[in-house]
Motif scaffolding. Structure first.
Motif, PDB file in Angstrom:
ATOM      1  N   GLU A  90      11.126 -47.014   6.249  1.00  0.00           N
ATOM      2  CA  GLU A  90      11.342 -47.387   4.850  1.00  0.00           C
ATOM      3  C   GLU A  90      10.584 -46.451   3.921  1.00  0.00           C
ATOM      4  OE1 GLU A  90      13.176 -49.804   1.990  1.00  0.00           O
ATOM      5  OE2 GLU A  90      13.419 -49.755   4.171  1.00  0.00           O
ATOM      6  N   THR A  91       9.322 -46.138   4.281  1.00  0.00           N
ATOM      7  CA  THR A  91       8.523 -45.226   3.460  1.00  0.00           C
ATOM      8  C   THR A  91       9.125 -43.832   3.454  1.00  0.00           C
ATOM      9  OG1 THR A  91       6.546 -46.500   4.018  1.00  0.00           O
ATOM     10  CG2 THR A  91       6.214 -44.307   3.096  1.00  0.00           C
ATOM     11  N   THR A  93      12.223 -43.089   3.805  1.00  0.00           N
ATOM     12  CA  THR A  93      13.436 -43.132   2.977  1.00  0.00           C
ATOM     13  C   THR A  93      13.086 -43.019   1.500  1.00  0.00           C
ATOM     14  OG1 THR A  93      14.553 -44.495   4.627  1.00  0.00           O
ATOM     15  CG2 THR A  93      15.470 -44.492   2.412  1.00  0.00           C
ATOM     16  N   GLU A  94      12.023 -43.717   1.074  1.00  0.00           N
ATOM     17  CA  GLU A  94      11.595 -43.619  -0.322  1.00  0.00           C
ATOM     18  C   GLU A  94      11.131 -42.203  -0.661  1.00  0.00           C
ATOM     19  OE1 GLU A  94       8.620 -46.545  -0.921  1.00  0.00           O
ATOM     20  OE2 GLU A  94       9.977 -48.257  -0.688  1.00  0.00           O
ATOM     21  N   LEU A  95      10.391 -41.588   0.246  1.00  0.00           N
ATOM     22  CA  LEU A  95       9.964 -40.208  -0.001  1.00  0.00           C
ATOM     23  C   LEU A  95      11.157 -39.259  -0.046  1.00  0.00           C
ATOM     24  CD1 LEU A  95       6.815 -39.988   2.316  1.00  0.00           C
ATOM     25  CD2 LEU A  95       6.890 -40.355  -0.159  1.00  0.00           C
ATOM     26  N   ASP A  97      14.162 -40.008  -1.077  1.00  0.00           N
ATOM     27  CA  ASP A  97      14.806 -40.211  -2.382  1.00  0.00           C
ATOM     28  C   ASP A  97      14.049 -39.477  -3.484  1.00  0.00           C
ATOM     29  OD1 ASP A  97      16.673 -41.787  -1.123  1.00  0.00           O
ATOM     30  OD2 ASP A  97      15.669 -43.676  -1.609  1.00  0.00           O
ATOM     31  N   GLN A  98      12.728 -39.486  -3.409  1.00  0.00           N
ATOM     32  CA  GLN A  98      11.936 -38.767  -4.412  1.00  0.00           C
ATOM     33  C   GLN A  98      12.164 -37.262  -4.325  1.00  0.00           C
ATOM     34  OE1 GLN A  98       7.817 -39.939  -4.093  1.00  0.00           O
ATOM     35  NE2 GLN A  98       8.302 -42.131  -4.110  1.00  0.00           N
ATOM     36  N   ASP A 525      23.334 -48.899   0.728  1.00  0.00           N
ATOM     37  CA  ASP A 525      22.648 -47.642   0.439  1.00  0.00           C
ATOM     38  C   ASP A 525      23.171 -46.516   1.333  1.00  0.00           C
ATOM     39  OD1 ASP A 525      20.326 -46.219  -0.895  1.00  0.00           O
ATOM     40  OD2 ASP A 525      19.767 -45.973   1.204  1.00  0.00           O
TER      41      ASP A 525
END
Length: 790
Positions: A90-91, A93-95, A97-98, A525
């Motif tokens: 999950e982390t 994936t967030e990185l 996206d950034q 997503d």
């Protein structure tokens, strides 16, 4: 500067403005000649006009964006290099996206700076190179423009470097995710069959008790904090949804019967099987279960102290669990809706809906716990192993029961696959690969549940379109009154069903990419990621680009066809062009139009000449070895369409082939033979071989025949009789006039040669035969004796 002037008419306007500005600046320049170079240099005139485009403001804004994006990349890179935490999927994936946001920012910076670079390069083209005796104002303008242009180029370079850095960081994020996945699948701990495993589990007792800890200082609580309320809310949501499943199904079934009776007059029997009420019941129950869960979670304050990821995962899986109950309970009841199934199959599958809904829920909870590291490692692996053993055992038992009690054709194959999965997972657990066993089980559950759900929706859609868009449906009858053919309505139904099936396939692919997660937001997503796509070797691969390219091809197909029909039916009849010229123009137009469309599609897909370098290289090798004939025929087809040595409608003779030219394409030519068949000849043969064109230049042809009369007969009388006969025939042209001449005189007879022009070479044979018959008739009627040919 002259080259720039030829490219556009805008420089003329720039020249006028520039001359006006210089004339205004001239008095200011001459007013202070002794103030030194710095003092006498006039203020920037043209740059002030150019700066009206906003580069001064945009420059500072772009620099701030570059600085912010670089700081963001530093933060992401720092998070990737941390050693005190474990980065979950999950982390990562967030990185990721950034990093994608930084990449978009870099592309935007390059685009904006490049547009200003074009403007200032145009100004420099107007100012031109340095010349003797030019005004100081022009010198100042040139220096200022060069300085600003250098700043713009520097910004473009910084944007490119930023994009390259973002690409490198994205590769590192992807590598870290791949490594984590590989480490997870290859993770090996002590086997549950050994004492070491249970010692480790006992040692994790204090950490395991922390899962019951309450929130401290407004922080997160343990995952099992107030677990009775959590379990009670889940049981309440399942029971309430189950109670509403069959009433919802019967409601939609009655509604379906009323609609059919209202619009068609037919009455559905009690044994009628339909997938539409089942699918609708599943959708409604999924929505109801989600609402019930949200209400119960709010009543019991289940989100207090819990991670948002944990609560969001449960809320995201509730619609799917509700769909399974809402569709499974009525489908496996006495009034089964499974197509072709009987009561034995329903009894064999009894309880599968409850089991699958609970398994999907537990699987999602375990995946979320693994993402958050909410349990100690050994305890989490033990729970996952128990889950794996239970799921595989239930699946094998269900398949075995189905294969024994029914004659379903796929039951033995599915039973074999289930046994194989059970054997693999159980062996993996026995030797310590618990994470691998759990991953295999998660994938199996995700693929089977998603396939069954999407297949049910596909069948319901197919039934709906077949019923409502058939040629005899109410919609077809109503639209037929408006002039819409019933076949068009049926085609629309088939296309609609196909589009829905394609969308379902995309969803299934997204499930496969979600690492076994059935959480609806996660799958959504992934679907969005499929449409957004990714860049591979400079080419953007995405579904939305593919769909847009397909739309371009469809619109181009209908536009080209409509314009071709307009040329053929409206424009060409008003011209003097023959059929060959019309065909050549239509073919050339179609090929040029399709080449333009193909280039447009490549441009939309982001494919450049650089990306196609390897394709061109491969084609050159292919042409050298195996595509010579194809290229030769293509070039020959272009020559035939341009020079037109043969045209559509011509009667040609190529070797032993004789017939009419029906169609000329860039690869081959179609020739209609006398027996009604069609010969397809490669175009290269028309260039490299001798071709006889009987209709090239003119469509007229000559028909000739010879008649021999007795040497005792009156030759003059015979000539007059035959000439009158030929003048009376309508299939013989009278201009030029036909002729009868004596070609030979022997002791056995006088030979008369008859010649005439006919309108088409195709009529020569028939006209010649008719002339011979009429000549024989006329000579007999005139009493002229026939002779012997010499």
């Amino acid at each position: 500067m002259s080259a720039f002037t030829r490219r556009s008419g805008l420089p003329l306007l720039f020249r006028g403005l520039f001359a006006l500005l210089i004339s205004v600046a001239a008095p200011a320049a001459s007013a202070a000649p002794s103030a030194g170079p710095s003092a006498s240099a006039p203020g920037p005139l043209v740059p002030s006009a150019a700066d009206g485009y906003g580069w001064t403001t945009v420059s500072s804004a772009l620099n701030r964006q570059i600085s912010s994006a670089q700081n963001q990349l530093k933060y992401i890179y720092g998070q990737l290099n941390r050693t005190d935490i474990v980065l979950g999927s999950e982390t990562l994936t967030e990185l990721s996206d950034q990093v994608d946001a930084v990449t978009s920012t870099a592309q935007s910076i390059q685009t904006q700076a490049a547009s200003y670079q074009t403007v200032y390069e145009s100004y420099l083209d107007i100012v031109g190179a340095k010349a003797e005796g030019e005004s100081q104002a022009i010198v100042a303008q040139r220096a200022h423009l060069q300085s600003v242009l250098q700043d713009i180029k520097s910004t473009v370079t910084q944007g490119r470097l930023l994009g390259l850095q973002a690409k490198q960081v994205q590769l590192e994020v992807q590598r870290r995710g791949t490594v984590n996945q590989q480490e997870l699948l290859s993770e090996r701990i002590a086997s549950p069959l050994t004492l070491t495993f249970w010692r480790n589990l006992y040692a994790e007792g204090p950490a395991l008790r922390l899962t019951l800890a309450p929130p401290v200082n407004n922080g997160y609580a343990g995952v099992l904090y107030h677990w009775p309320y959590l379990v009670g809310a889940l049981i309440g949501a399942f029971l309430l949804t189950a109670l509403l499943a069959r009433p919802a199904y019967w409601l939609f079934r009655q509604l379906e019967g009323n609609i059919v009776r209202r619009f068609t007059g037919d009455i559905l029997s009690e044994h009628h099987r339909s997938f539409i009420p089942v699918a609708m019941s599943g959708v409604v129950c999924g929505f109801i279960m989600f609402l019930i869960w949200e209400i119960l979670a709010g009543i019991f304050s289940l989100d207090l102290g819990r991670s948002p990821l944990f609560m969001n995962s449960i809320a995201g899986i509730m619609p799917l669990c509700g769909f399974i109950l809402g569709a499974g309970l009525p489908a496996l009841s006495r009034a089964t809706a499974i197509d072709g199934a009987d009561q034995r199959a329903a009894r064999a599958l009894w309880g599968v809906d409850w089991c699958m809904a609970i398994i999907v829920l537990l699987q999602t909870i375990f995946i979320t716990i693994g993402m958050e590291n909410a349990f100690p490692v050994t305890a989490r692996r033990l729970i996952e192993a128990i889950f794996t053993l239970a799921v595989t055992s239930l699946f094998v038992a269900m398949c075995r029961r189905l294969s024994r009690r029914t004659d379903a054709r796929l039951a033995p194959a599915v039973y074999g696959i289930g046994c194989l999965i059970m054997a693999v997972t159980w062996v993996a657990i026995a030797i310590g690969y618990l994470a691998f066993a759990f991953a295999v089980t998660v994938w199996s559950v995700a693929l089977s549940v998603s396939f069954a759900t999407l297949f049910l929706i596909s069948l319901a859609t197919k039934e709906f379109t077949a019923r409502n868009f058939s040629t005899a449906s109410l919609v077809s009858r109503r639209l037929s009154r408006l002039g819409v053919h019933s076949n068009r309505v049926a085609q629309f139904g088939v296309l609609l069903s196909g589009i829905v099936n394609i969308a379902l396939i995309i969803v299934f692919v997204a499930v496969c990419l979600s690492e076994g997660s059935l959480d609806i937001p996660v799958v959504a997503d992934k679907v969005n990621g499929l449409f957004v796509g990714q860049t591979i070797n400079g080419v953007q691969f995405s579904l939305n680009t593919a769909v847009f390219c397909i739309v371009i091809l469809l619109v181009a197909y209908y536009a080209i066809r409509a314009f071709s029909q307009w040329l053929e039916s409206r424009l060409f009849p008003t011209t003097n062009l023959d059929i060959g010229a019309r065909t050549s123009i239509l073919n050339i137009f179609r090929y040029v139009a399709w080449i333009a469309v193909f280039l447009m599609v490549l441009s939309e897909a982001g494919v450049t000449v650089k990306n196609l370098t390897w394709v061109v290289s491969a084609l050159s090798v292919g042409i050298g070895f195996g595509l010579q004939a194809i290229v030769q025929n293509f070039v020959s087809g272009v020559i035939l369409l341009a020079e037109r040595p043969i045209r559509v409608g011509d009667l040609i003779e190529l070797g032993s082939i004789k017939g009419d030219v029906k169609r000329i394409s860039v690869r081959s030519t179609e020739i209609g033979l006398g027996d009604g068949s069609t010969m397809i000849v490669p175009n290269s043969q028309f260039i490299t071989s001798a071709v006889r064109n009987a209709t090239l230049g003119t469509s007229l042809s000559a028909a000739s025949a010879t008649v021999t009369i007795s040497p005792r007969a009156d030759a003059t009388k015979a000539q007059i009789a035959l000439m009158n006969m030929m003048k009376q025939r309508e299939d013989i042209l009278q201009d030029p006039a036909p002729g009868v001449a004596i070609s030979a005189i022997t002791d056995t007879g006088i030979t008369l040669a008859l010649s005439a022009k006919v309108s088409s070479v195709r009529d020569v044979g028939g006209v010649t035969n008719a002339i011979m018959l009429d000549a024989y008739r006329v000579l007999q009627e005139s009493g002229l004796e026939l002779g012997k040919p010499s």
